[in-house]
Design a protein around this motif. Structure first.
Motif, mmCIF file in Angstrom:
data_model
loop_
_atom_site.group_PDB
_atom_site.id
_atom_site.type_symbol
_atom_site.label_atom_id
_atom_site.label_comp_id
_atom_site.label_asym_id
_atom_site.label_seq_id
_atom_site.Cartn_x
_atom_site.Cartn_y
_atom_site.Cartn_z
ATOM 1 N N UNK A 37 0.840 -1.195 0.000
ATOM 2 C CA UNK A 37 0.000 0.000 0.000
ATOM 3 C C UNK A 37 0.877 1.247 0.000
ATOM 4 N N UNK A 38 0.421 2.258 -0.693
ATOM 5 C CA UNK A 38 1.118 3.541 -0.690
ATOM 6 C C UNK A 38 0.691 4.408 0.492
ATOM 7 N N UNK A 39 -0.265 3.943 1.283
ATOM 8 C CA UNK A 39 -0.742 4.692 2.447
ATOM 9 C C UNK A 39 0.187 4.456 3.636
ATOM 10 N N UNK A 40 1.375 5.013 3.540
ATOM 11 C CA UNK A 40 2.366 4.836 4.596
ATOM 12 C C UNK A 40 3.379 5.980 4.495
ATOM 13 N N UNK A 41 3.846 6.507 5.626
ATOM 14 C CA UNK A 41 4.762 7.652 5.586
ATOM 15 C C UNK A 41 6.078 7.387 4.867
ATOM 16 N N UNK A 42 6.491 6.119 4.755
ATOM 17 C CA UNK A 42 7.758 5.799 4.093
ATOM 18 C C UNK A 42 7.578 5.154 2.725
ATOM 19 N N UNK A 43 6.402 5.232 2.174
ATOM 20 C CA UNK A 43 6.157 4.596 0.875
ATOM 21 C C UNK A 43 7.101 5.128 -0.204
ATOM 22 N N UNK A 44 7.504 6.388 -0.060
ATOM 23 C CA UNK A 44 8.332 7.001 -1.097
ATOM 24 C C UNK A 44 9.747 6.425 -1.162
ATOM 25 N N UNK A 45 10.158 5.642 -0.169
ATOM 26 C CA UNK A 45 11.507 5.050 -0.235
ATOM 27 C C UNK A 45 11.547 3.873 -1.200
ATOM 28 N N UNK A 46 10.377 3.487 -1.721
ATOM 29 C CA UNK A 46 10.304 2.416 -2.726
ATOM 30 C C UNK A 46 9.880 3.065 -4.044
ATOM 31 N N UNK A 47 10.824 3.649 -4.780
ATOM 32 C CA UNK A 47 10.465 4.387 -5.995
ATOM 33 C C UNK A 47 10.023 3.465 -7.122
ATOM 34 N N UNK A 48 9.153 4.010 -7.969
ATOM 35 C CA UNK A 48 8.691 3.286 -9.165
ATOM 36 C C UNK A 48 8.058 1.939 -8.821
ATOM 37 N N UNK A 49 7.355 1.899 -7.701
ATOM 38 C CA UNK A 49 6.722 0.652 -7.272
ATOM 39 C C UNK A 49 5.270 0.590 -7.729
ATOM 40 N N UNK A 50 4.815 -0.611 -8.028
ATOM 41 C CA UNK A 50 3.405 -0.873 -8.312
ATOM 42 C C UNK A 50 2.723 -1.182 -6.983
ATOM 43 N N UNK A 54 -5.580 -0.445 -5.264
ATOM 44 C CA UNK A 54 -6.833 -0.601 -6.016
ATOM 45 C C UNK A 54 -7.505 -1.933 -5.704
ATOM 46 N N UNK A 55 -6.721 -2.929 -5.302
ATOM 47 C CA UNK A 55 -7.298 -4.223 -4.927
ATOM 48 C C UNK A 55 -8.100 -4.075 -3.638
ATOM 49 N N UNK A 56 -7.556 -3.318 -2.675
ATOM 50 C CA UNK A 56 -8.284 -3.081 -1.430
ATOM 51 C C UNK A 56 -9.617 -2.393 -1.701
ATOM 52 N N UNK A 57 -9.619 -1.482 -2.634
ATOM 53 C CA UNK A 57 -10.838 -0.721 -2.924
ATOM 54 C C UNK A 57 -11.888 -1.555 -3.635
ATOM 55 N N UNK A 58 -11.434 -2.542 -4.421
ATOM 56 C CA UNK A 58 -12.366 -3.317 -5.239
ATOM 57 C C UNK A 58 -12.836 -4.614 -4.583
ATOM 58 N N UNK A 59 -12.022 -5.191 -3.691
ATOM 59 C CA UNK A 59 -12.331 -6.512 -3.127
ATOM 60 C C UNK A 59 -13.406 -6.419 -2.051
ATOM 61 N N UNK A 60 -14.134 -7.509 -1.885
ATOM 62 C CA UNK A 60 -15.197 -7.559 -0.883
ATOM 63 C C UNK A 60 -14.671 -7.910 0.502
#
Length: 217
Positions: A37-50, A54-60
């Motif tokens: 997930x990109x919802x994390x304060x350190x997400x930017x240390x993983x550049x060019x990541x997929x 969107x899976x969290x938003x779509x899954x039941x």
């Protein structure tokens, strides 16, 4: 034939100051990167990541989320030979997707340790988890996981107020006056430690994905 490899790292509990040098080295070494997930304060240390937001938003259900993530990771590893999978905190603490990945025969899973939210929580609470006989449990399974424990408990995955409500309602014997502590965004500039009662457990803070709960007994 070489088994496709997934290198798993953790990006710590809060800002980049908690990310280890070894983790940064692995991120730099493996060019094909995935982030739970990109919802994390350190997400930017993983550049060019997929990311898999969107899976969290779509899954039941969360089960559907983890199965979809595993399928995506296995396919990517088969395509590239080796990929990196980064998760919040430590990959060894309450990371179900990592546990499932380790058991998946489609890939070789290499897990690197990282700092988790637990170290900061212990420091803020001023306790030694071994000396205190602290039990760590998942808030999604509170009713069954907490059964038989007199305490103290540290409850993770309390990411929304409805989870706190479920926890509160699971203990029918509570008077409502029992003390609890809600720890939010540990290690960040807007960290908040809130002392409240069982009755006010789900009314005191706006819980988010960086929230955990301490129950003394």
């Amino acid at each position: 034939m070489t088994t496709p490899r997934v290198v798993v790292v953790g990006i710590g509990p809060a800002g980049p100051e908690y990310v280890t040098a070894h983790t940064l080295q692995e991120i730099g070494r493996v060019p094909h990167r995935y982030l739970r997930t990109a919802r994390h304060p350190s997400a930017h240390v993983v550049p060019n990541a997929i990311t898999f937001d969107e899976i969290y938003e779509a899954a039941d259900t969360f089960d559907d989320v983890y199965v979809a993530i595993l399928d995506r990771l296995a396919s990517a590893a088969a395509e590239h030979g080796e990929i990196l999978y980064a998760v919040p905190g430590s990959p060894l603490i309450l990371e179900r997707s990592v546990r499932m990945l380790i058991a998946d025969a489609r890939v070789e899973c290499v897990v690197h340790p990282a700092m988790s939210f637990l170290d900061i929580a212990y420091a803020r609470l001023g306790l030694d988890p071994v000396d205190a006989a602290l039990t760590l449990i998942d808030g999604h399974n509170f009713a069954t996981a907490a059964a038989g424990h007199a305490g103290p408990l540290l409850v993770a995955h309390t990411h929304a107020n409805w989870v706190l409500t479920d926890i509160k309602l699971a203990v029918e014997s509570a008077t409502g006056d029992e003390p609890v502590t809600i720890l939010t965004r540990l290690g960040s500039d807007d960290e908040r430690i809130t002392h409240t009662t069982w009755a006010e457990l789900d009314r005191t803070v706006e819980a988010d994905h960086l929230t955990c709960l301490y129950i003394p007994q």
